[in-house]
Design a protein around this motif. Structure first.
Motif, PDB file in Angstrom:
ATOM      1  N   GLY A   1       0.821  -1.207   0.000  1.00  0.00           N
ATOM      2  CA  GLY A   1       0.000   0.000   0.000  1.00  0.00           C
ATOM      3  C   GLY A   1       0.857   1.259   0.000  1.00  0.00           C
ATOM      4  N   GLY A   2       1.944   1.222   0.747  1.00  0.00           N
ATOM      5  CA  GLY A   2       2.852   2.363   0.815  1.00  0.00           C
ATOM      6  C   GLY A   2       3.511   2.683  -0.518  1.00  0.00           C
TER       7      GLY A   2
ATOM      8  N   CYS B   1      -6.677   0.180   0.192  1.00  0.00           N
ATOM      9  CA  CYS B   1      -7.507  -0.331   1.284  1.00  0.00           C
ATOM     10  C   CYS B   1      -8.697   0.598   1.434  1.00  0.00           C
ATOM     11  CB  CYS B   1      -6.708  -0.372   2.595  1.00  0.00           C
ATOM     12  SG  CYS B   1      -5.298  -1.485   2.549  1.00  0.00           S
ATOM     13  N   THR B   2      -9.892   0.033   1.350  1.00  0.00           N
ATOM     14  CA  THR B   2     -11.114   0.832   1.448  1.00  0.00           C
ATOM     15  C   THR B   2     -12.096   0.161   2.400  1.00  0.00           C
ATOM     16  OG1 THR B   2     -12.026  -0.289  -0.492  1.00  0.00           O
ATOM     17  CG2 THR B   2     -10.898   1.792  -0.879  1.00  0.00           C
TER      18      THR B   2
ATOM     19  N   ILE C   1     -12.281  -3.824   6.160  1.00  0.00           N
ATOM     20  CA  ILE C   1     -11.421  -3.099   5.228  1.00  0.00           C
ATOM     21  C   ILE C   1     -11.105  -4.044   4.067  1.00  0.00           C
ATOM     22  CG2 ILE C   1      -9.205  -1.945   4.883  1.00  0.00           C
ATOM     23  CD1 ILE C   1     -11.039  -0.440   6.790  1.00  0.00           C
ATOM     24  N   ASP C   2     -11.488  -3.642   2.862  1.00  0.00           N
ATOM     25  CA  ASP C   2     -11.204  -4.432   1.672  1.00  0.00           C
ATOM     26  C   ASP C   2      -9.881  -3.982   1.059  1.00  0.00           C
ATOM     27  OD1 ASP C   2     -13.529  -6.013   1.718  1.00  0.00           O
ATOM     28  OD2 ASP C   2     -14.688  -4.440   0.731  1.00  0.00           O
ATOM     29  N   VAL C   3      -9.115  -4.958   0.612  1.00  0.00           N
ATOM     30  CA  VAL C   3      -7.824  -4.692  -0.007  1.00  0.00           C
ATOM     31  C   VAL C   3      -7.931  -5.082  -1.475  1.00  0.00           C
ATOM     32  CG1 VAL C   3      -5.354  -5.201   0.064  1.00  0.00           C
ATOM     33  CG2 VAL C   3      -6.693  -5.283   2.182  1.00  0.00           C
ATOM     34  N   SER C   4      -7.474  -4.216  -2.369  1.00  0.00           N
ATOM     35  CA  SER C   4      -7.515  -4.506  -3.801  1.00  0.00           C
ATOM     36  C   SER C   4      -6.247  -3.989  -4.475  1.00  0.00           C
ATOM     37  CB  SER C   4      -8.762  -3.889  -4.443  1.00  0.00           C
ATOM     38  OG  SER C   4      -8.751  -2.488  -4.255  1.00  0.00           O
ATOM     39  N   VAL C   5      -5.977  -4.499  -5.652  1.00  0.00           N
ATOM     40  CA  VAL C   5      -4.792  -4.109  -6.417  1.00  0.00           C
ATOM     41  C   VAL C   5      -5.100  -2.838  -7.202  1.00  0.00           C
ATOM     42  CG1 VAL C   5      -3.158  -4.840  -8.198  1.00  0.00           C
ATOM     43  CG2 VAL C   5      -4.081  -6.518  -6.603  1.00  0.00           C
ATOM     44  N   THR C   6      -4.159  -1.931  -7.200  1.00  0.00           N
ATOM     45  CA  THR C   6      -4.278  -0.697  -7.978  1.00  0.00           C
ATOM     46  C   THR C   6      -3.744  -0.941  -9.395  1.00  0.00           C
ATOM     47  OG1 THR C   6      -2.064   0.060  -7.397  1.00  0.00           O
ATOM     48  CG2 THR C   6      -3.877   0.704  -5.900  1.00  0.00           C
ATOM     49  N   PRO C   7      -3.991  -0.009 -10.302  1.00  0.00           N
ATOM     50  CA  PRO C   7      -3.383  -0.137 -11.633  1.00  0.00           C
ATOM     51  C   PRO C   7      -1.857  -0.267 -11.573  1.00  0.00           C
ATOM     52  CG  PRO C   7      -5.151   1.466 -11.704  1.00  0.00           C
ATOM     53  CD  PRO C   7      -4.956   1.111 -10.243  1.00  0.00           C
ATOM     54  N   ALA C   8      -1.223   0.433 -10.640  1.00  0.00           N
ATOM     55  CA  ALA C   8       0.240   0.324 -10.494  1.00  0.00           C
ATOM     56  C   ALA C   8       0.633  -1.095 -10.065  1.00  0.00           C
ATOM     57  CB  ALA C   8       0.753   1.344  -9.481  1.00  0.00           C
TER      58      ALA C   8
END
Length: 136
Positions: free
Chosen positions: A73-74, A80-81, A90-97
């Protein structure tokens, strides 16, 4: 009499250590650990998961998953949303990066696999993958 060094399980373990070390060295050049990559791949496959679900899916200690998620995340690879369904979650998902990083890593990890499996023919590689899949 069966000797340890001739046991298939010993040979699997030895080969696995060598392969894992090669994979770890490859991702370490980017400042990552194998768990980082495993978490990204699990989230790409699942969409999004809570930290607890992620830890269970990968069989990682929940306190360790917190550190991996913080690391990623950093760097902007995960988001995390708060869940719309359950405000405590808290849901964790992958970003475009994060997806871009995985795409870049795919070539590097494939190169490591090619190197480790170089002594095998294409048919032997398929057979090995099939057999190992049956054992896991």
């Amino acid at each position: 009499m069966t000797r340890l060094l001739g046991l298939t399980t010993y040979l699997m373990s030895s080969t696995g250590r060598t392969a894992r070390a090669s994979l770890a060295a490859s991702v370490a050049r980017r400042g990552l650990r194998l768990w980082h990559v495993a978490v990204l791949e699990a989230l790409v496959a699942a969409g999004s998961l809570s930290k607890g679900e992620l830890a269970a899916r990968l069989d990682i200690n929940p306190s360790d998953i917190v550190k991996v998620v913080e690391d990623l995340g950093g760097e902007g690879y995960l988001a995390c949303t708060r869940s719309a369904r359950d405000r405590r979650r808290i849901d964790v998902s992958v970003t475009p990066a994060g997806r871009a990083l995985l795409a870049e890593l795919a070539e590097e990890l494939t190169a490591v696999e090619e190197d480790v499996l170089a002594p095998l023919t294409d048919d032997e590689r398929v057979q090995l993958a099939s057999l190992l899949g049956r054992l896991s």
